[in-house]
Scaffold this motif. Structure first.
Motif, PDB file in Angstrom:
ATOM      1  N   LEU A 172     -16.194  22.136   0.854  1.00 57.11           N
ATOM      2  CA  LEU A 172     -14.671  21.767   1.226  1.00 57.11           C
ATOM      3  C   LEU A 172     -14.225  23.104   1.135  1.00 57.11           C
ATOM      4  O   LEU A 172     -13.025  23.535   1.849  1.00 57.11           O
ATOM      5  CB  LEU A 172     -14.041  20.899   0.168  1.00 57.11           C
ATOM      6  N   ARG A 173     -14.438  23.943   0.049  1.00 54.12           N
ATOM      7  CA  ARG A 173     -13.791  25.096  -0.150  1.00 54.12           C
ATOM      8  C   ARG A 173     -13.938  26.179   1.031  1.00 54.12           C
ATOM      9  O   ARG A 173     -13.000  26.775   1.557  1.00 54.12           O
ATOM     10  CB  ARG A 173     -13.966  26.019  -1.238  1.00 54.12           C
ATOM     11  N   GLU A 174     -15.264  26.170   1.407  1.00 56.15           N
ATOM     12  CA  GLU A 174     -15.673  27.170   2.583  1.00 56.15           C
ATOM     13  C   GLU A 174     -14.886  26.351   3.926  1.00 56.15           C
ATOM     14  O   GLU A 174     -14.329  27.413   4.818  1.00 56.15           O
ATOM     15  CB  GLU A 174     -17.233  27.055   2.659  1.00 56.15           C
ATOM     16  N   ARG A 175     -14.550  25.311   4.033  1.00 53.76           N
ATOM     17  CA  ARG A 175     -14.245  24.843   5.497  1.00 53.76           C
ATOM     18  C   ARG A 175     -12.917  25.176   5.253  1.00 53.76           C
ATOM     19  O   ARG A 175     -12.099  25.495   6.177  1.00 53.76           O
ATOM     20  CB  ARG A 175     -14.413  23.254   5.530  1.00 53.76           C
ATOM     21  N   LEU A 176     -11.887  24.877   4.077  1.00 52.83           N
ATOM     22  CA  LEU A 176     -10.544  25.071   4.090  1.00 52.83           C
ATOM     23  C   LEU A 176     -10.292  26.400   4.357  1.00 52.83           C
ATOM     24  O   LEU A 176      -9.099  26.805   4.815  1.00 52.83           O
ATOM     25  CB  LEU A 176      -9.984  24.533   2.703  1.00 52.83           C
ATOM     26  N   GLU A 177     -11.288  27.396   3.772  1.00 53.12           N
ATOM     27  CA  GLU A 177     -10.770  28.932   3.795  1.00 53.12           C
ATOM     28  C   GLU A 177     -11.205  29.637   5.198  1.00 53.12           C
ATOM     29  O   GLU A 177     -10.926  30.654   5.577  1.00 53.12           O
ATOM     30  CB  GLU A 177     -11.552  29.853   2.680  1.00 53.12           C
ATOM     31  N   ALA A 178     -12.045  28.618   5.993  1.00 47.83           N
ATOM     32  CA  ALA A 178     -12.429  29.185   7.297  1.00 47.83           C
ATOM     33  C   ALA A 178     -11.112  29.322   8.125  1.00 47.83           C
ATOM     34  O   ALA A 178     -10.187  28.577   8.054  1.00 47.83           O
ATOM     35  CB  ALA A 178     -13.244  28.336   7.984  1.00 47.83           C
ATOM     36  N   GLN A 225       0.837  -1.241  -0.064  1.00 48.69           N
ATOM     37  CA  GLN A 225       0.182   0.009   0.138  1.00 48.69           C
ATOM     38  C   GLN A 225       0.804   1.110  -0.030  1.00 48.69           C
ATOM     39  O   GLN A 225       2.090   1.273   0.512  1.00 48.69           O
ATOM     40  CB  GLN A 225      -0.817  -0.144   1.197  1.00 48.69           C
ATOM     41  N   ASP A 226       0.448   2.230  -0.671  1.00 51.90           N
ATOM     42  CA  ASP A 226       0.908   3.510  -0.663  1.00 51.90           C
ATOM     43  C   ASP A 226       0.074   4.557   0.289  1.00 51.90           C
ATOM     44  O   ASP A 226      -1.055   4.392   0.308  1.00 51.90           O
ATOM     45  CB  ASP A 226       0.957   4.186  -2.046  1.00 51.90           C
ATOM     46  N   ALA A 227       0.733   5.383   0.903  1.00 50.17           N
ATOM     47  CA  ALA A 227       0.097   6.454   1.754  1.00 50.17           C
ATOM     48  C   ALA A 227       0.538   7.717   1.226  1.00 50.17           C
ATOM     49  O   ALA A 227       1.613   8.082   0.720  1.00 50.17           O
ATOM     50  CB  ALA A 227       0.686   6.432   3.298  1.00 50.17           C
ATOM     51  N   HIS A 228      -0.504   8.675   1.014  1.00 51.38           N
ATOM     52  CA  HIS A 228      -0.391  10.081   0.506  1.00 51.38           C
ATOM     53  C   HIS A 228      -1.264  11.013   1.597  1.00 51.38           C
ATOM     54  O   HIS A 228      -2.150  10.555   1.763  1.00 51.38           O
ATOM     55  CB  HIS A 228      -0.915  10.020  -1.008  1.00 51.38           C
ATOM     56  N   ALA A 229      -0.725  12.078   1.592  1.00 50.20           N
ATOM     57  CA  ALA A 229      -1.459  13.059   2.211  1.00 50.20           C
ATOM     58  C   ALA A 229      -1.947  14.248   1.428  1.00 50.20           C
ATOM     59  O   ALA A 229      -1.351  14.497   0.484  1.00 50.20           O
ATOM     60  CB  ALA A 229      -0.128  13.832   3.616  1.00 50.20           C
ATOM     61  N   PHE A 230      -3.120  14.401   1.868  1.00 51.45           N
ATOM     62  CA  PHE A 230      -3.874  15.410   1.202  1.00 51.45           C
ATOM     63  C   PHE A 230      -4.688  16.599   2.019  1.00 51.45           C
ATOM     64  O   PHE A 230      -4.894  16.117   3.420  1.00 51.45           O
ATOM     65  CB  PHE A 230      -5.208  14.732   0.328  1.00 51.45           C
ATOM     66  N   ASP A 231      -4.917  17.627   1.675  1.00 48.94           N
ATOM     67  CA  ASP A 231      -5.643  18.446   2.578  1.00 48.94           C
ATOM     68  C   ASP A 231      -7.042  18.141   2.799  1.00 48.94           C
ATOM     69  O   ASP A 231      -7.550  18.556   3.733  1.00 48.94           O
ATOM     70  CB  ASP A 231      -5.484  19.922   1.811  1.00 48.94           C
ATOM     71  N   ALA A 232      -7.584  17.573   1.830  1.00 48.98           N
ATOM     72  CA  ALA A 232      -9.122  17.211   1.956  1.00 48.98           C
ATOM     73  C   ALA A 232      -9.385  16.220   0.810  1.00 48.98           C
ATOM     74  O   ALA A 232      -8.640  15.959   0.121  1.00 48.98           O
ATOM     75  CB  ALA A 232      -9.939  18.668   1.713  1.00 48.98           C
ATOM     76  N   LEU A 233     -10.501  15.570   1.128  1.00 52.11           N
ATOM     77  CA  LEU A 233     -10.864  14.449   0.325  1.00 52.11           C
ATOM     78  C   LEU A 233     -12.519  14.653  -0.041  1.00 52.11           C
ATOM     79  O   LEU A 233     -13.145  14.825   0.869  1.00 52.11           O
ATOM     80  CB  LEU A 233     -10.825  13.171   0.997  1.00 52.11           C
ATOM     81  N   VAL A 234     -12.807  14.375  -1.323  1.00 54.72           N
ATOM     82  CA  VAL A 234     -14.124  14.155  -1.792  1.00 54.72           C
ATOM     83  C   VAL A 234     -14.465  13.025  -2.036  1.00 54.72           C
ATOM     84  O   VAL A 234     -13.547  12.205  -2.986  1.00 54.72           O
ATOM     85  CB  VAL A 234     -14.517  15.103  -2.963  1.00 54.72           C
ATOM     86  N   ALA A 236     -10.143  28.738  11.154  1.00 53.30           N
ATOM     87  CA  ALA A 236      -9.750  27.716  11.859  1.00 53.30           C
ATOM     88  C   ALA A 236      -9.134  26.680  11.186  1.00 53.30           C
ATOM     89  O   ALA A 236      -8.319  25.986  11.876  1.00 53.30           O
ATOM     90  CB  ALA A 236     -10.949  27.204  12.681  1.00 53.30           C
ATOM     91  N   ALA A 237      -9.323  26.485   9.971  1.00 54.85           N
ATOM     92  CA  ALA A 237      -8.609  25.613   9.067  1.00 54.85           C
ATOM     93  C   ALA A 237      -7.117  26.115   8.437  1.00 54.85           C
ATOM     94  O   ALA A 237      -6.458  25.114   8.080  1.00 54.85           O
ATOM     95  CB  ALA A 237      -9.547  25.406   7.844  1.00 54.85           C
ATOM     96  N   GLN A 238      -7.023  27.262   8.813  1.00 54.54           N
ATOM     97  CA  GLN A 238      -5.580  27.791   8.277  1.00 54.54           C
ATOM     98  C   GLN A 238      -4.520  27.078   9.059  1.00 54.54           C
ATOM     99  O   GLN A 238      -4.716  26.954  10.204  1.00 54.54           O
ATOM    100  CB  GLN A 238      -5.596  29.382   8.293  1.00 54.54           C
ATOM    101  N   PRO A 239      -3.448  26.479   8.479  1.00 56.67           N
ATOM    102  CA  PRO A 239      -2.075  26.383   9.272  1.00 56.67           C
ATOM    103  C   PRO A 239      -1.638  27.271  10.151  1.00 56.67           C
ATOM    104  O   PRO A 239      -1.506  28.426   9.785  1.00 56.67           O
ATOM    105  CB  PRO A 239      -1.479  25.762   8.014  1.00 56.67           C
ATOM    106  N   HIS A 240      -1.149  27.028  11.370  1.00 58.03           N
ATOM    107  CA  HIS A 240      -0.797  28.065  12.436  1.00 58.03           C
ATOM    108  C   HIS A 240       0.687  28.316  11.795  1.00 58.03           C
ATOM    109  O   HIS A 240       1.386  27.327  11.436  1.00 58.03           O
ATOM    110  CB  HIS A 240      -0.767  27.661  13.635  1.00 58.03           C
ATOM    111  N   HIS A 243     -15.602  15.088  10.484  1.00 50.75           N
ATOM    112  CA  HIS A 243     -14.607  15.204   9.481  1.00 50.75           C
ATOM    113  C   HIS A 243     -14.555  16.228   8.598  1.00 50.75           C
ATOM    114  O   HIS A 243     -14.934  16.111   7.345  1.00 50.75           O
ATOM    115  CB  HIS A 243     -14.210  13.835   8.834  1.00 50.75           C
ATOM    116  N   PRO A 244     -14.379  17.482   9.012  1.00 45.64           N
ATOM    117  CA  PRO A 244     -14.402  18.474   8.166  1.00 45.64           C
ATOM    118  C   PRO A 244     -13.650  18.716   6.843  1.00 45.64           C
ATOM    119  O   PRO A 244     -14.170  19.339   5.870  1.00 45.64           O
ATOM    120  CB  PRO A 244     -14.404  19.935   8.886  1.00 45.64           C
ATOM    121  N   ARG A 245     -12.810  17.834   6.736  1.00 49.43           N
ATOM    122  CA  ARG A 245     -11.787  17.865   5.541  1.00 49.43           C
ATOM    123  C   ARG A 245     -12.477  16.702   4.460  1.00 49.43           C
ATOM    124  O   ARG A 245     -11.675  16.543   3.468  1.00 49.43           O
ATOM    125  CB  ARG A 245     -10.572  17.842   5.759  1.00 49.43           C
ATOM    126  N   LEU A 246     -13.443  16.086   4.996  1.00 49.06           N
ATOM    127  CA  LEU A 246     -14.154  15.081   3.991  1.00 49.06           C
ATOM    128  C   LEU A 246     -15.447  15.601   3.259  1.00 49.06           C
ATOM    129  O   LEU A 246     -16.318  16.138   4.482  1.00 49.06           O
ATOM    130  CB  LEU A 246     -14.206  13.756   4.904  1.00 49.06           C
TER     131      LEU A 246
END
Ligand SMILES: Cc1cc2nc3c(=O)[nH]c(=O)nc-3n(C[C@H](O)[C@H](O)[C@H](O)COP(=O)(O)OP(=O)(O)OC[C@H]3O[C@@H](n4cnc5c(N)ncnc54)[C@H](O)[C@@H]3O)c2cc1C
Length: 211
Positions: A199-205, A7-16, A207-211, A170-173
């Motif tokens: 997803l766009r709204e949640r990522l732009e909120a 198996q491969d593991a990949h990291a994503f900001d969000a998933l549909v 609280a979702a911005q990286p610190h 799971h707000p990024r799903l």
């Protein structure tokens, strides 16, 4: 070049996710919501039989979209037929027609699993009664859909609530597909657009911005 089982593991900001519910609930995930209610949604099987005939073999003018058989007509076996070559160009050679017939579904799931020749006999008999067909088809294509269309039965509100809870926890799903807001192609497309927008709204909120 992965070995079987690797198996491969990949990291994503969000998933549909747009896979059908039976596939989603069968996945090995770490979701914190009980997905069991989703596995209760019924996707009955459907068979689609496309039959081609010489134009002269059909009495009916085929001057329409097709026909739907209401449940009260229970001496017929088919759910309905689309006059495919009337509706769309290029579906049959000159002087021929293509009729696409649906069998099974929620009304008669067992009928959807008949083998091709048994299915063809039932369909030919109904088409003859309804359209006046003489002779055998010159073309046949049978497609079986084991999990065709999700049924929005009484209590579907609970399914929608489980889906909403999944996205809340799971707000990024985001989940999209014909089990969300209707089964037509247009509904499925609209649910995909809505999912991307959520997803766009949640990522732009903030609280979702990286610190
Ligand atoms: C026979 C039939 C006729 C229909 N006719 C019409 C019609 O005339 N007009 C109309 O508006 N609607 C029609 N519908 C309904 C409509 O086509 C569907 O409801 C709609 O296309 C479903 O879209 P979807 O994206 O939700 O699912 P799908 O189109 O089923 O897409 C789901 C995708 O997920 C993929 N997938 C599954 N498991 C995995 C996995 N583990 N990993 C990755 N991918 C996976 C599948 O390969 C598939 O591509 C018909 C449906 C059927 C079955």
């Amino acid at each position: 070049d992965r070995a079987p089982g690797e198996q491969d593991a990949h990291a994503f900001d969000a998933l549909v996710s747009t896979v059908p519910l039976p596939r989603l609930t069968g996945m090995d995930t770490e979701l914190s919501v009980d997905l069991h209610p989703l596995s209760e949604v019924w996707y009955p099987p459907l068979s689609v039989l496309a039959l081609g005939y010489p134009r002269a073999a059909i009495e009916h003018p085929l001057n329409g979209f097709g026909m739907l058989v209401p449940p009260v007509e229970d001496d017929l076996n088919i759910l309905g037929t689309i006059f495919s070559s009337t509706l769309f160009p290029g579906r049959a050679p000159d002087d021929h027609v293509l009729l696409t017939t649906f069998v099974g579904g929620a009304r008669a799931p067992d009928r959807a699993t008949l083998d091709s020749s048994a299915l063809q006999s039932l369909v030919e008999s109904d088409l003859d009664r309804l359209l006046g067909v003489e002779g055998m088809p010159v073309f046949r294509r049978h497609t079986h859909w084991p999990d065709a269309i999700p049924q929005y039965t009484v209590g579907y509100g609970q399914i929608k609530e489980t889906l909403a809870e999944l996205e809340r926890t799971h707000p990024r799903l985001a989940l999209a597909g014909n089990y969300r807001q209707g089964v037509s192609v247009g509904d499925a497309l609209a649910s995909g657009i809505d999912a991307a927008e959520r997803l766009r709204e949640r990522l732009e909120a903030p609280a979702a911005q990286p610190h």
